[in-house]
Design an enzyme around this catalytic site. Structure first.
Site, PDB file in Angstrom:
ATOM      1  CG  HIS A   6      -0.213   0.032   2.544  1.00  0.00           C
ATOM      2  ND1 HIS A   6      -0.001  -0.879   3.253  1.00  0.00           N
ATOM      3  CD2 HIS A   6       0.231   1.188   3.275  1.00  0.00           C
ATOM      4  CE1 HIS A   6       0.405  -0.732   4.355  1.00  0.00           C
ATOM      5  NE2 HIS A   6       0.861   0.702   4.459  1.00  0.00           N
ATOM      6  NE  ARG A  10       2.037  11.153   9.516  1.00  0.00           N
ATOM      7  CZ  ARG A  10       3.015  10.540   8.965  1.00  0.00           C
ATOM      8  NH1 ARG A  10       3.449  10.960   7.798  1.00  0.00           N
ATOM      9  NH2 ARG A  10       3.890   9.617   9.600  1.00  0.00           N
ATOM     10  CD  GLU A  57      -1.248   2.933   6.559  1.00  0.00           C
ATOM     11  OE1 GLU A  57      -1.049   3.566   7.711  1.00  0.00           O
ATOM     12  OE2 GLU A  57      -0.617   2.044   6.151  1.00  0.00           O
ATOM     13  CG  ASN A  61      -1.428  10.938  13.086  1.00  0.00           C
ATOM     14  OD1 ASN A  61      -1.093   9.642  13.476  1.00  0.00           O
ATOM     15  ND2 ASN A  61      -0.587  11.440  11.901  1.00  0.00           N
ATOM     16  CG  HIS A  76       1.336  12.494  -9.747  1.00  0.00           C
ATOM     17  ND1 HIS A  76       2.475  12.825 -10.475  1.00  0.00           N
ATOM     18  CD2 HIS A  76       1.027  11.183 -10.360  1.00  0.00           C
ATOM     19  CE1 HIS A  76       2.924  12.164 -11.150  1.00  0.00           C
ATOM     20  NE2 HIS A  76       2.021  11.272 -11.429  1.00  0.00           N
ATOM     21  CD  GLU A 124      -0.266  11.570 -14.640  1.00  0.00           C
ATOM     22  OE1 GLU A 124      -0.058  11.482 -15.564  1.00  0.00           O
ATOM     23  OE2 GLU A 124       0.459  10.815 -13.695  1.00  0.00           O
TER      24      GLU A 124
END
Length: 129
Positions: A6, A10, A57, A61, A76, A124
């Site tokens: 993966h 964030r 993923e 936080n 990107h 993209e």
């Protein structure tokens, strides 16, 4: 044998990000993991039927207060689409920022566009051949 599992980014607001990636882009939530003691959540998303090597993923936080900076190393993500113009119009109607209108790559024949997710990550869009 090795394979990519993966890519992690964030996110600042899981509601906005999940709406973007699931409701607007069309991905599915594969798994959500909560870590209350460490105060973060993970959301694994992918396109329906995609192999596990093409997941994103999304990491939230809980206590992050400053917006995330994409830094100078991030470029990107790329998503293949069957109808580039139709996809861009769908995203535009949903309020997604269009960073580059659909068109050919300079010096090439591939047709691309660029959009932005709620945290400013560039995506993209490449028309499938």
């Amino acid at each position: 044998m090795s394979k990519l599992l993966h890519t992690m980014i964030r996110i600042s607001d899981p509601v906005q990000s999940l709406k973007f990636y699931i409701d607007i882009v069309g991905m599915v939530l594969v798994e959500k993991l909560e870590f209350p003691d460490q105060r973060f959540s993970l959301y694994f998303i992918q396109f329906e039927g995609a192999d596990a090597g093409s997941q994103i993923e999304l990491t939230h936080n809980w206590d992050a207060v400053d917006p995330y900076d994409g830094g100078t190393g991030y470029g990107h993500m790329a998503i293949g689409v069957d109808d580039l113009v139709g996809t861009v119009e769908h995203l535009r109607a949903a309020g997604v920022p269009i960073l580059r209108e659909p068109g050919p790559v300079i010096g090439g024949t591939a047709k691309i566009a660029f959009v932005s997710d709620p945290d400013g990550y560039k995506i993209e869009l490449i028309e499938n051949e």
